[in-house]
Write a protein that holds these residues in place. Structure first.
Motif, PDB file in Angstrom:
ATOM      1  N   GLY A 234       2.831 -39.027 -22.929  1.00  0.00           N
ATOM      2  CA  GLY A 234       2.320 -40.392 -23.024  1.00  0.00           C
ATOM      3  C   GLY A 234       3.137 -41.442 -22.294  1.00  0.00           C
ATOM      4  O   GLY A 234       2.734 -42.602 -22.227  1.00  0.00           O
TER       5      GLY A 234
ATOM      6  N   ASP B 132       4.938 -53.445 -18.043  1.00  0.00           N
ATOM      7  CA  ASP B 132       4.059 -54.561 -18.434  1.00  0.00           C
ATOM      8  C   ASP B 132       4.052 -54.756 -19.950  1.00  0.00           C
ATOM      9  O   ASP B 132       3.461 -55.700 -20.453  1.00  0.00           O
TER      10      ASP B 132
ATOM     11  N   GLY C   8       3.626 -41.658 -19.188  1.00  0.00           N
ATOM     12  CA  GLY C   8       2.983 -41.985 -17.904  1.00  0.00           C
ATOM     13  C   GLY C   8       3.346 -41.026 -16.788  1.00  0.00           C
ATOM     14  O   GLY C   8       3.308 -41.406 -15.616  1.00  0.00           O
ATOM     15  N   LYS C   9       3.656 -39.797 -17.130  1.00  0.00           N
ATOM     16  CA  LYS C   9       4.057 -38.827 -16.105  1.00  0.00           C
ATOM     17  C   LYS C   9       2.927 -38.548 -15.120  1.00  0.00           C
ATOM     18  O   LYS C   9       3.126 -38.587 -13.915  1.00  0.00           O
ATOM     19  N   SER C  10       1.736 -38.255 -15.661  1.00  0.00           N
ATOM     20  CA  SER C  10       0.667 -37.871 -14.723  1.00  0.00           C
ATOM     21  C   SER C  10       0.221 -39.068 -13.888  1.00  0.00           C
ATOM     22  O   SER C  10      -0.078 -38.924 -12.702  1.00  0.00           O
ATOM     23  N   THR C  11       0.244 -40.264 -14.482  1.00  0.00           N
ATOM     24  CA  THR C  11      -0.100 -41.470 -13.714  1.00  0.00           C
ATOM     25  C   THR C  11       0.937 -41.677 -12.606  1.00  0.00           C
ATOM     26  O   THR C  11       0.588 -41.943 -11.448  1.00  0.00           O
TER      27      THR C  11
ATOM     28  N   ALA D 195       3.067 -47.799 -13.691  1.00  0.00           N
ATOM     29  CA  ALA D 195       2.443 -46.720 -12.916  1.00  0.00           C
ATOM     30  C   ALA D 195       0.943 -46.942 -12.774  1.00  0.00           C
ATOM     31  O   ALA D 195       0.356 -46.608 -11.739  1.00  0.00           O
TER      32      ALA D 195
HETATM   33  P1  GDP Z   1       1.784 -38.449 -19.611  1.00  0.00           P
HETATM   34  O1  GDP Z   1       1.315 -37.848 -20.890  1.00  0.00           O
HETATM   35  O2  GDP Z   1       3.254 -38.701 -19.632  1.00  0.00           O
HETATM   36  O3  GDP Z   1       1.349 -37.684 -18.395  1.00  0.00           O
HETATM   37  O4  GDP Z   1       1.128 -39.916 -19.529  1.00  0.00           O
HETATM   38  P2  GDP Z   1      -0.182 -40.431 -18.758  1.00  0.00           P
HETATM   39  O5  GDP Z   1       0.102 -40.610 -17.320  1.00  0.00           O
HETATM   40  O6  GDP Z   1      -1.342 -39.586 -19.123  1.00  0.00           O
HETATM   41  O7  GDP Z   1      -0.330 -41.887 -19.392  1.00  0.00           O
HETATM   42  C1  GDP Z   1      -0.561 -42.094 -20.769  1.00  0.00           C
HETATM   43  C2  GDP Z   1      -1.352 -43.384 -20.961  1.00  0.00           C
HETATM   44  O8  GDP Z   1      -0.546 -44.488 -20.576  1.00  0.00           O
HETATM   45  C3  GDP Z   1      -2.609 -43.442 -20.139  1.00  0.00           C
HETATM   46  O9  GDP Z   1      -3.611 -44.048 -20.906  1.00  0.00           O
HETATM   47  C4  GDP Z   1      -2.218 -44.334 -18.969  1.00  0.00           C
HETATM   48  O10 GDP Z   1      -3.311 -45.034 -18.433  1.00  0.00           O
HETATM   49  C5  GDP Z   1      -1.234 -45.285 -19.612  1.00  0.00           C
HETATM   50  N1  GDP Z   1      -0.249 -45.824 -18.666  1.00  0.00           N
HETATM   51  C6  GDP Z   1       0.423 -45.140 -17.690  1.00  0.00           C
HETATM   52  N2  GDP Z   1       1.250 -45.972 -17.049  1.00  0.00           N
HETATM   53  C7  GDP Z   1       1.126 -47.179 -17.628  1.00  0.00           C
HETATM   54  C8  GDP Z   1       1.769 -48.462 -17.406  1.00  0.00           C
HETATM   55  O11 GDP Z   1       2.622 -48.616 -16.547  1.00  0.00           O
HETATM   56  N3  GDP Z   1       1.401 -49.461 -18.246  1.00  0.00           N
HETATM   57  C9  GDP Z   1       0.482 -49.301 -19.221  1.00  0.00           C
HETATM   58  N4  GDP Z   1       0.186 -50.359 -19.973  1.00  0.00           N
HETATM   59  N5  GDP Z   1      -0.137 -48.147 -19.439  1.00  0.00           N
HETATM   60  C10 GDP Z   1       0.183 -47.091 -18.663  1.00  0.00           C
END
Ligand code: GDP
Length: 326
Positions: free
Chosen positions: A63, A202, A65-68, A238
């Motif tokens: 959660g 943010d 933001g790794k994949s983003t 991200a």
């Molecule tokens: P992962 O589980 O680490 O791969 O995380 P994801 O990339 O799936 O991101 C998890 C959630 O956080 C998603 O709903 C993204 O849209 C959101 N997200 C990612 N980066 C940001 C950011 O910089 N700011 C905000 N507010 N949300 C983000």
């Protein structure tokens, strides 16, 4: 190029993988994952074509933001004209291949780009996890001409340490509101991170995470020694791409620093760990073969009869395995 046939011989798969045929690359990664008996042959064929790719590890809690971030980084590297491989490793997941890992939907942006190869891998209950498989998959991508291989790992703890031992540069992602400040100290990620990315800048609390990190870095650790690398701290959003150029800059800065000798040392350590992992796996397999074998039965009978102790018997068993090596 004609599509790769299902029954194509391994030599053709290898040849095509080196020519960056995505189907051939995928086939080889699957063979790695499935622990194919052809792995030694594959590794031997790939070896002369490896060692060129820059290996980037990206890790952090679910959660953050790794994949983003991965998607944004891939985009940025593509803009630089680099060929990119992404391995998303989930040590806890039984799924792999085409399975979704985290939110992979965003990666669809790159699905039609022939300069990007994306693959998720899961441990599938392998003994010893992915410690041996991930480096072999990285080798496949390296040999297929990827300039950059990004290994994304989900989870905390051992998986993060594994990613660090695999990568030239390890990026640890944190985000506010996840208790990561405290987690960071606990999981020992201060020791493995070359770059900290505080994502979701943010959101409230991001500045505090940066302050906490700076505070912890001041407390010491491996980076406080003379000439050592002091981890960079970068803030990003991200989801909009804000700060991604700063991440690239930090990666480049680390790469330049690594060229001063640390890269060679890391790669030497990595190869040693790789050999060890394969040796342990091979020994385990041979031990498995020994289970119920005549040699083990004989030794067991001698231990039961008090003719020898179990330590001496274990030594003999190991010596026997060594002797039976090809
Ligand atoms: P992962 O589980 O680490 O791969 O995380 P994801 O990339 O799936 O991101 C998890 C959630 O956080 C998603 O709903 C993204 O849209 C959101 N997200 C990612 N980066 C940001 C950011 O910089 N700011 C905000 N507010 N949300 C983000």
């Amino acid at each position: 190029m004609k599509p790769l046939r299902r029954d194509a011989p391994l030599s053709e798969v290898l040849e095509r993988a080196q020519a960056a045929d995505p189907r051939a690359v995928a086939r080889l990664v699957s063979l790695v994952e499935d622990d194919s008996p052809h792995l030694p042959e594959i590794a031997a064929a790939l070896a002369p074509h490896t060692g060129r790719a820059q290996i980037l590890g990206l890790t952090g809690s679910p959660g953050v933001g790794k994949s983003t971030s991965t998607s944004m980084l891939v985009k940025a590297f593509r803009e630089q004209g680099k060929r990119v491989g992404v391995l998303a490793v989930d040590p806890s997941s039984p799924f792999s291949g085409g399975a979704l890992l985290g939110d992979r939907v965003r990666m669809q942006d790159h699905a039609t780009d022939s300069g990007v190869f994306i693959r998720s891998m899961a441990s599938r209950g392998h003994l010893g996890g992915l410690s041996w498989a991930t480096p072999q998959a990285v080798r496949v991508l390296d040999a297929a001409g990827c300039d950059l291989v990004l290994v994304e790992t989900v989870g905390v703890g051992q998986a993060e340490v594994d990613v660090a031992s695999l990568a030239d540069t390890t990026v640890v992602l944190l985000a506010p509101g996840m208790g990561d400040g405290i987690q960071a100290a606990k999981a020992g990620i201060l020791e493995i991170a070359d770059i900290f990315v505080v994502n979701k800048a943010d959101r409230d609390g991001a500045d505090q995470v940066v302050r906490d990190l700076n505070g912890m870095l001041r407390l010491g650790g491996r980076h406080s020694e003379a000439g050592a690398w002091r981890p960079e701290i970068v803030s990003t959003v991200a989801s909009t791409g804000k700060g991604i150029p700063d991440v690239l800059e930090a990666i480049e800065k680390h790469r330049t620093w690594m060229a001063g000798g640390e890269l060679a040392r890391r790669r030497q350590r990595r190869a040693a760990a790789e050999i060890e992992a394969i040796a342990v796996k091979t020994l385990r397999a041979r031990m498995g073969d020994l289970h119920g074998s005549k040699a083990l039965d004989t030794l067991a009978a001698e231990v039961v009869a008090g003719e020898q102790d179990p330590y001496a018997a274990a030594d003999k068993l190991i010596a026997g395995i060594g002797a039976s090596s090809p």
